[in-house]
Motif scaffolding. Structure first.
Motif: not given
Lengths: 114, 115
Positions: B67-88
């Motif tokens: 989501s990027r509603e404002k120029k300065e902010r960019f959000s990443l959303i994990l809709e339903s987290a899973s163990t294979n999304q463990t990461s940096m």
């Protein structure tokens, strides 16, 4: 397909010795090339970049890199390594004219021995 | 100096939770990026945004949205987290001013663990 290869996963160099980290790219057009460094627990910091002109590029912290089109290489060098240079190093190529997307190599971890 | 900040350095979530990772840049950059970094795989692009309300899929968008509603902010959303999304997760921003070859500036990263 475009790709970046860093053949060395891990390199150990003695403090004061010279360093060369290898990077090969595969890209049909004129490449925009970057080297980034990532210290432990930190984000990536740009060391240097190449777009055109002189094939020897100077960067920060005493690093330089040489672009060789015939070898599709962009190797990073430093004449004398310091212990603080221990980090992970990433080579990257911009894969479109807008430069908005980068393809990164898998990185080379540098250890410095005393 | 350009500053890219990420809301958390470390985050632990449970499988199935909805996770929000926030990134803010203070230099009015048009482009913003989300990468994940895994040992031996380097950085892989998840999504990027050319400008406000614009987004493009990267190499590995499955399981993520942005989501990027404002120029300065960019959000990443994990809709339903899973163990294979463990990461940096690394956020970056980039200015378009002056040409096509500007570098990306990176935040410090969020290390996400999904249990």
């Amino acid at each position: 397909a475009q790709s970046v290869t860093q053949p060395d996963i891990h390199i150990t160099v003695s403090e004061g010795a010279s360093l060369e980290l290898r990077c090969n790219y595969s890209y049909g057009a004129t490449p925009y090339l970057f080297w980034y460094v990532q210290s432990p627990g930190q984000g990536l910091q740009l060391l240097l970049k190449y777009f055109s002109g002189d094939t020897l590029v100077q960067g920060i912290k005493g690093f330089e890199a040489e672009f060789k089109r015939s070898q599709s290489s962009f190797n990073l060098r430093k004449p004398s390594v310091h212990w603080s240079d221990a980090a992970e190093y990433f080579c990257a190529v911009a894969i479109n004219q807008a430069g908005t997307a980068l393809i990164f190599g898998k990185g080379t971890t540098l250890s410095v021995s005393s | 100096d350009v500053k890219v900040t990420q809301s958390s350095r470390y985050l632990v979530k449970r499988t199935g939770e909805k996770v929000f990772l926030e990134c803010v840049q203070d230099m009015d950059h048009e482009n913003m990026f989300w990468y994940r970094q895994d040992p031996g795989l380097g950085l892989r692009l998840i999504y990027f945004s050319y400008d406000v309300k614009m987004k493009e899929k990267g190499d590995i968008p499955e399981g993520y949205s942005v989501s990027r509603e404002k120029k300065e902010r960019f959000s990443l959303i994990l809709e339903s987290a899973s163990t294979n999304q463990t990461s940096m997760y690394l956020c970056a921003s980039r200015s378009l001013a002056g040409g096509f070859y500007n570098e990306q500036f990176f935040g410090p990263g969020t290390r996400l663990t999904v249990l």
